[in-house]
Design an enzyme around this catalytic site. Structure first.
Site, PDB file in Angstrom:
ATOM      1  N   GLY A  11      52.406  12.007  24.513  1.00 60.63           N
ATOM      2  CA  GLY A  11      51.925  10.730  25.068  1.00 60.63           C
ATOM      3  C   GLY A  11      50.438  10.461  24.965  1.00 60.63           C
ATOM      4  CB  ILE A  18      47.784   9.071  32.058  1.00 57.82           C
ATOM      5  CG1 ILE A  18      47.296   7.793  32.762  1.00 57.82           C
ATOM      6  CG2 ILE A  18      48.160  10.142  33.080  1.00 57.82           C
ATOM      7  CD1 ILE A  18      48.352   7.076  33.592  1.00 57.82           C
ATOM      8  CB  ALA A  94      59.759  -2.131  28.555  1.00 58.43           C
ATOM      9  CE1 TYR A 154      55.393  -0.656  34.954  1.00 59.22           C
ATOM     10  CE2 TYR A 154      57.122   0.122  36.410  1.00 59.22           C
ATOM     11  CZ  TYR A 154      56.185   0.372  35.435  1.00 59.22           C
ATOM     12  OH  TYR A 154      56.046   1.642  34.925  1.00 59.22           O
ATOM     13  CE  LYS A 161      56.935   4.776  34.205  1.00 56.22           C
ATOM     14  NZ  LYS A 161      56.688   5.901  33.260  1.00 56.22           N
ATOM     15  CB  THR A 192      46.071   3.528  29.615  1.00 55.06           C
ATOM     16  OG1 THR A 192      47.235   2.826  30.077  1.00 55.06           O
ATOM     17  CG2 THR A 192      45.677   4.582  30.628  1.00 55.06           C
TER      18      THR A 192
HETATM   19  P1  NAD Z   1      49.223   5.134  26.814  1.00 56.55           P
HETATM   20  O1  NAD Z   1      49.516   3.917  26.012  1.00 56.55           O
HETATM   21  O2  NAD Z   1      47.946   5.819  26.596  1.00 56.55           O
HETATM   22  O3  NAD Z   1      50.411   6.178  26.696  1.00 56.55           O
HETATM   23  C1  NAD Z   1      51.750   5.802  26.452  1.00 56.55           C
HETATM   24  C2  NAD Z   1      52.236   6.732  25.361  1.00 56.55           C
HETATM   25  O4  NAD Z   1      53.633   6.530  25.122  1.00 56.55           O
HETATM   26  C3  NAD Z   1      51.520   6.479  24.023  1.00 56.55           C
HETATM   27  O5  NAD Z   1      50.902   7.673  23.599  1.00 56.55           O
HETATM   28  C4  NAD Z   1      52.663   6.097  23.092  1.00 56.55           C
HETATM   29  O6  NAD Z   1      52.465   6.573  21.773  1.00 56.55           O
HETATM   30  C5  NAD Z   1      53.822   6.809  23.764  1.00 56.55           C
HETATM   31  N1  NAD Z   1      55.128   6.319  23.298  1.00 56.55           N
HETATM   32  C6  NAD Z   1      55.680   5.082  23.451  1.00 56.55           C
HETATM   33  N2  NAD Z   1      56.888   5.019  22.815  1.00 56.55           N
HETATM   34  C7  NAD Z   1      57.082   6.255  22.267  1.00 56.55           C
HETATM   35  C8  NAD Z   1      58.127   6.830  21.462  1.00 56.55           C
HETATM   36  N3  NAD Z   1      59.208   6.127  21.098  1.00 56.55           N
HETATM   37  N4  NAD Z   1      57.984   8.124  21.055  1.00 56.55           N
HETATM   38  C9  NAD Z   1      56.892   8.848  21.409  1.00 56.55           C
HETATM   39  N5  NAD Z   1      55.877   8.364  22.148  1.00 56.55           N
HETATM   40  C10 NAD Z   1      55.974   7.079  22.576  1.00 56.55           C
HETATM   41  O7  NAD Z   1      49.338   4.637  28.353  1.00 56.55           O
HETATM   42  P2  NAD Z   1      49.343   5.453  29.721  1.00 56.55           P
HETATM   43  O8  NAD Z   1      49.019   4.444  30.753  1.00 56.55           O
HETATM   44  O9  NAD Z   1      48.540   6.686  29.604  1.00 56.55           O
HETATM   45  O10 NAD Z   1      50.895   5.822  29.908  1.00 56.55           O
HETATM   46  C11 NAD Z   1      51.352   7.138  30.065  1.00 56.55           C
HETATM   47  C12 NAD Z   1      52.418   7.221  31.158  1.00 56.55           C
HETATM   48  O11 NAD Z   1      51.817   6.932  32.415  1.00 56.55           O
HETATM   49  C13 NAD Z   1      53.578   6.254  30.997  1.00 56.55           C
HETATM   50  O12 NAD Z   1      54.768   6.905  31.389  1.00 56.55           O
HETATM   51  C14 NAD Z   1      53.244   5.176  31.990  1.00 56.55           C
HETATM   52  O13 NAD Z   1      54.396   4.490  32.436  1.00 56.55           O
HETATM   53  C15 NAD Z   1      52.635   6.012  33.089  1.00 56.55           C
HETATM   54  N6  NAD Z   1      51.833   5.287  34.072  1.00 56.55           N
HETATM   55  C16 NAD Z   1      50.798   4.510  33.692  1.00 56.55           C
HETATM   56  C17 NAD Z   1      50.042   3.837  34.641  1.00 56.55           C
HETATM   57  C18 NAD Z   1      48.912   2.928  34.258  1.00 56.55           C
HETATM   58  O14 NAD Z   1      48.529   2.084  35.073  1.00 56.55           O
HETATM   59  N7  NAD Z   1      48.337   3.055  33.074  1.00 56.55           N
HETATM   60  C19 NAD Z   1      50.341   4.004  36.010  1.00 56.55           C
HETATM   61  C20 NAD Z   1      51.409   4.844  36.365  1.00 56.55           C
HETATM   62  C21 NAD Z   1      52.142   5.479  35.397  1.00 56.55           C
HETATM   63  O1  0WE Z   2      54.118   1.992  33.004  1.00 52.28           O
HETATM   64  C1  0WE Z   2      53.253   1.157  32.832  1.00 52.28           C
HETATM   65  C2  0WE Z   2      53.198   0.342  31.546  1.00 52.28           C
HETATM   66  C3  0WE Z   2      54.123   0.848  30.485  1.00 52.28           C
HETATM   67  C4  0WE Z   2      54.335  -0.103  29.335  1.00 52.28           C
HETATM   68  C5  0WE Z   2      53.338  -0.916  28.813  1.00 52.28           C
HETATM   69  C6  0WE Z   2      53.605  -1.741  27.728  1.00 52.28           C
HETATM   70  C7  0WE Z   2      52.596  -2.684  27.163  1.00 52.28           C
HETATM   71  C8  0WE Z   2      52.878  -3.068  25.744  1.00 52.28           C
HETATM   72  C9  0WE Z   2      55.590  -0.136  28.775  1.00 52.28           C
HETATM   73  N1  0WE Z   2      55.868  -0.933  27.722  1.00 52.28           N
HETATM   74  C10 0WE Z   2      54.910  -1.729  27.191  1.00 52.28           C
HETATM   75  N2  0WE Z   2      55.246  -2.525  26.136  1.00 52.28           N
HETATM   76  C11 0WE Z   2      54.323  -3.228  25.429  1.00 52.28           C
HETATM   77  O2  0WE Z   2      54.670  -3.979  24.500  1.00 52.28           O
HETATM   78  N3  0WE Z   2      52.331   0.946  33.838  1.00 52.28           N
HETATM   79  C12 0WE Z   2      52.518   1.620  35.109  1.00 52.28           C
HETATM   80  C13 0WE Z   2      51.192   0.007  33.726  1.00 52.28           C
HETATM   81  C14 0WE Z   2      51.646  -1.324  34.256  1.00 52.28           C
HETATM   82  O3  0WE Z   2      52.352  -2.173  33.475  1.00 52.28           O
HETATM   83  C15 0WE Z   2      52.664  -3.283  34.244  1.00 52.28           C
HETATM   84  C16 0WE Z   2      52.146  -3.112  35.522  1.00 52.28           C
HETATM   85  C17 0WE Z   2      51.503  -1.847  35.534  1.00 52.28           C
HETATM   86  C18 0WE Z   2      50.803  -1.222  36.691  1.00 52.28           C
HETATM   87  C19 0WE Z   2      53.385  -4.427  33.900  1.00 52.28           C
HETATM   88  C20 0WE Z   2      53.551  -5.422  34.860  1.00 52.28           C
HETATM   89  C21 0WE Z   2      53.046  -5.264  36.126  1.00 52.28           C
HETATM   90  C22 0WE Z   2      52.336  -4.103  36.482  1.00 52.28           C
END
Ligand code: NAD
Ligand code: 0WE
Length: 254
Positions: A11, A18, A94, A154, A161, A192
């Site tokens: 990831g 993260i 998604a 979301y 989740k 991110t």
């Molecule tokens: P990020 O975009 O840096 O990381 C998401 C990762 O998912 C990317 O490295 C992407 O390559 C990988 N990914 C997506 N589809 C994939 C696939 N088919 N095969 C392999 N890898 C795939 O963003 P992030 O915010 O660091 O997200 C990491 C995790 O943290 C996610 O599970 C996200 O839901 C969770 N999260 C994020 C937040 C936030 O606010 N950013 C908050 C809570 C939880």
């Molecule tokens: O888990 C997430 C986001 C994960 C994510 C982000 C994207 C953006 C681009 C999954 N799929 C996609 N598909 C794309 O095409 N978070 C926890 C961050 C997040 O996303 C939101 C949030 C928060 C917080 C979306 C709506 C409302 C709140």
């Protein structure tokens, strides 16, 4: 605290990920790491970040929707390290059209994709990892508050989740006898790549900071520190758990 431990990190997309925050913390705690990346687009990023640790960490390609990719990662990890101890799953996706508008409009296909990438993948990874964990270990994933409560827009990711958090509990039950623990960090919003794909994310960060008891947003370093705790023997009695690292936001009723 993680000396002589080997971890596989799924990831990392860039330095804001993260996964990268947690990987750096694991590295500084003494773990040896390997990284996976999704698609050639991200290969160079991940290779550069991995090299910046100065530890010759191997880097493998993996689309988590492909069973053969997942198996290949752990075959290569077995060849390179023998045993492993830690896995970080920090992957979610998604289709964009499903993140916004009304949840009720979510298509069957968007639902399937969100569930496959964001929830099933933990199970696929755990199944391939477990045979390489004869000394026990720790599997860690990332969740979000939208699993538990409605966060507007979301949508299907909240449902995915919720499934991911249930996966954590069922996997913890299966793998506990082998000494493998499975936990999630439920992170507050972090700016991110995945977050910036979302409109109004800046407003969300501001709202969150204003309403959280600590009156700020969570830092990558704080997610890394909890990642080290959950990976290390400091948490040896903790499995199947979802730990909020969100500056206290989730405890509020109003
Ligand atoms: P990020 O975009 O840096 O990381 C998401 C990762 O998912 C990317 O490295 C992407 O390559 C990988 N990914 C997506 N589809 C994939 C696939 N088919 N095969 C392999 N890898 C795939 O963003 P992030 O915010 O660091 O997200 C990491 C995790 O943290 C996610 O599970 C996200 O839901 C969770 N999260 C994020 C937040 C936030 O606010 N950013 C908050 C809570 C939880
Ligand atoms: O888990 C997430 C986001 C994960 C994510 C982000 C994207 C953006 C681009 C999954 N799929 C996609 N598909 C794309 O095409 N978070 C926890 C961050 C997040 O996303 C939101 C949030 C928060 C917080 C979306 C709506 C409302 C709140």
């Amino acid at each position: 605290m993680l000396k002589d431990r080997v971890g596989i990190v799924f990831g990392v997309a860039n330095k804001r990920s993260i996964a990268w925050n947690i990987a750096q913390a694991w590295h500084h705690a003494g773990a040896k790491l390997a990284f996976t990346y999704q698609g050639e687009r991200l290969r160079e990023n991940v290779e550069q970040l991995s090299a910046s640790l100065g530890a010759a960490s191997p880097v493998f390609s993996c689309d988590v929707t492909r069973d053969e990719d997942i198996q290949a990662v752990f075959d290569q990890a077995a060849a390179h390290f023998g045993k492993i101890h830690l896995v970080l799953h920090s992957v979610a996706f998604a289709p964009r059209e499903a993140l916004g508008g009304r949840f009720i409009e979510t298509s069957r296909e968007a639902f399937r994709i969100a569930m496959d990438v964001s929830a099933y993948s933990l199970l696929g990874i755990a199944r391939a990892a477990a045979p390489l964990m004869p000394e026990g270990g720790s599997i860690l994933t990332l969740s979000y508050y939208g699993a538990e409560k409605v966060v507007p827009h979301y949508n299907v990711m909240g449902v995915a989740k919720a499934a991911l958090e249930a996966n954590v509990r069922y996997l913890a039950h299966d793998l506990g006898p082998q000494g493998v623990r499975v936990n999630a960090i439920s992170a507050g919003p972090v700016n991110t790549l995945a977050a910036r794909g979302i409109g109004d994310f800046g407003d969300m960060l501001k709202y969150h900071a204003e309403h959280a008891p600590l009156k700020r947003n969570v830092l990558g370093k704080e997610l890394g520190d909890t990642g080290v705790y959950l990976a290390s023997d400091m948490s040896s009695g903790v499995t199947g758990e979802v730990i909020y690292v969100d500056c206290g936001y989730n405890i509020m009723g109003m």
